[in-house]
Design an enzyme around this catalytic site. Structure first.
Site, PDB file in Angstrom:
ATOM      1  CD  GLU A  42      -6.339  16.798  25.988  1.00  0.00           C
ATOM      2  OE1 GLU A  42      -7.028  17.753  25.607  1.00  0.00           O
ATOM      3  OE2 GLU A  42      -5.701  16.063  25.222  1.00  0.00           O
ATOM      4  CB  SER A  55      -5.297  20.409  27.125  1.00  0.00           C
ATOM      5  OG  SER A  55      -6.559  20.149  26.581  1.00  0.00           O
ATOM      6  CE1 TYR A  99      -9.715  23.519  28.079  1.00  0.00           C
ATOM      7  CE2 TYR A  99      -7.452  23.053  28.701  1.00  0.00           C
ATOM      8  CZ  TYR A  99      -8.492  22.959  27.800  1.00  0.00           C
ATOM      9  OH  TYR A  99      -8.296  22.318  26.601  1.00  0.00           O
ATOM     10  NE  ARG A 148      -8.424  25.234  18.986  1.00  0.00           N
ATOM     11  CZ  ARG A 148      -8.231  24.465  20.061  1.00  0.00           C
ATOM     12  NH1 ARG A 148      -9.249  23.949  20.716  1.00  0.00           N
ATOM     13  NH2 ARG A 148      -7.004  24.226  20.466  1.00  0.00           N
ATOM     14  CG  ASP A 182      -4.513  25.262  18.107  1.00  0.00           C
ATOM     15  OD1 ASP A 182      -5.632  25.797  17.950  1.00  0.00           O
ATOM     16  OD2 ASP A 182      -4.274  24.443  19.007  1.00  0.00           O
ATOM     17  CD  GLU A 242      -1.869  21.095  19.030  1.00  0.00           C
ATOM     18  OE1 GLU A 242      -2.552  20.123  19.371  1.00  0.00           O
ATOM     19  OE2 GLU A 242      -1.020  21.635  19.765  1.00  0.00           O
ATOM     20  CG  ASN A 285      -6.716  20.786  19.031  1.00  0.00           C
ATOM     21  OD1 ASN A 285      -6.182  20.209  19.960  1.00  0.00           O
ATOM     22  ND2 ASN A 285      -6.222  21.917  18.518  1.00  0.00           N
ATOM     23  N   GLY A 337     -12.320  21.340  22.771  1.00  0.00           N
ATOM     24  CA  GLY A 337     -13.087  21.613  23.977  1.00  0.00           C
ATOM     25  C   GLY A 337     -14.376  22.359  23.681  1.00  0.00           C
TER      26      GLY A 337
END
Length: 327
Positions: A31, A161, A227, A265, A267, A281, A283, A287
């Site tokens: 990443e 990602s 992205y 974050r 998900d 998951e 994070n 990002g």
């Protein structure tokens, strides 16, 4: 229309109180490019607010900064595993040097980077997450898929990602999916594919920000949709009423029970047929690019990007009564 911001006043009012801040980005993980983009955005936001911040690319470069005592604090925006900044190794290094840093500590970072062990914690506490199987290079993947029931998702257990992720609808496609996931370090994970809405909830301090429902132009929210694409839709808040309250409460509980703190974050998938939420998951260094989700959610909450970055940096400062920073 933005929600009223009830995040509270800043805990640090003077930029000089942060000291010299190394914004850690780049590194050697899969990443890297996303991290460089995120880090550059955060660095400029800090500079605009008078913070003495500068770029450091990767952990090896940071060690030199630490040994030579050139920074007093680290803003970690280094993504990923294996050379990244989300697996607890960086956090242990900074603890050893007594340097405060943003985001989760060693435990929260290491646990949440490993999707399998995060799921084990959630399941032990009765939190909803898709059924799964652990895979090695020698596993009988066909039997695992039959036990779970197609369709399934195959992915590395310690990447982010959407790296190395494949959705599998036919048994004949399992080998290719496993071969892709096996390119990355660590175990692999096969889990039931939840058909429904993909959502995410940002956490800042003790607050779950508005959810985002992600609607890609293509079939899936893959790396390109995250992205590169300009036609992915982000609906914020993603839900309304009781459902929005439920997903935010669930995300905050999932974040805390995974040992996470500061910001991050979570998900989530919502099954289209039942309306049930399933945790995917956490994070711990999300990002912060122009396409990223935490800034979108914060803006809906009334927090512009520069203020968000300041608030993230504040997570490296202990609350009153907490004592000294991690060391």
């Amino acid at each position: 229309m933005a929600e009223a911001n009830n995040i509270g006043p800043r805990r640090v009012s003077n930029a000089k109180d942060f000291g010299r801040v190394a914004v850690l980005m780049g590194g050697t993980s899969s990443e890297r490019e996303v991290s460089l983009d995120s880090g550059s955005n955060c660095l400029e936001a800090l500079k605009r607010q008078g913070v003495d911040a500068y770029k450091v690319d990767g952990i090896a470069a940071l060690v030199d900064e630490l040994v030579n005592k050139r920074c007093q604090r680290v803003f970690n925006i280094l993504h990923g595993h294996a050379g990244g900044g989300e697996d607890g190794i960086l956090q242990g290094l900074l603890d050893a040097f007594g340097i405060p840093y943003t985001g989760s500590d060693v435990l929260g970072s290491a646990l949440s980077m490993d999707k399998i062990r995060t799921k084990q914690v959630w399941l032990s506490l009765g939190l909803p997450t898709p059924r799964y199987a652990r895979l090695s290079r020698n596993s009988d993947v066909a039997t695992a898929a039959r036990d779970l029931g197609l369709p399934v998702i195959v992915k590395p257990a310690c990447e982010g990602s959407s790296v190395g992720v494949t959705r599998v609808f036919k048994e004949a496609d399992l080998k290719q999916a496993v071969d892709l996931a096996a390119r990355y370090q660590g175990e692999m994970l096969m889990e039931q594919l939840v058909v429904g809405d993909e959502l995410t909830v940002a956490v800042l301090g003790d607050t779950a920000l508005p959810s985002i429902r992600i609607v890609p132009a293509g079939e899936y929210y893959d790396y390109h949709a995250k992205y590169k694409a300009e036609d992915t839709q982000y609906i914020c808040p993603g839900l309304q009423g009781a459902a929005e309250d439920e997903i935010r409460a669930l995300a905050l509980e999932a974040f805390r029970t995974a040992g996470c703190s500061g910001w991050g974050r979570v998900d989530v998938m919502r099954d289209r047929a039942s309306g049930k939420f399933y945790l995917l998951e956490v994070n711990t260094a999300p990002g912060m690019t122009s396409h990223s989700l935490v800034p979108k959610s914060a803006k809906q909450f009334g927090i512009e990007f520069d203020e968000l970055v300041w608030r993230v940096l504040e997570t490296s400062v202990p609350h009153a009564g907490q004592g000294a920073p991690r060391s």
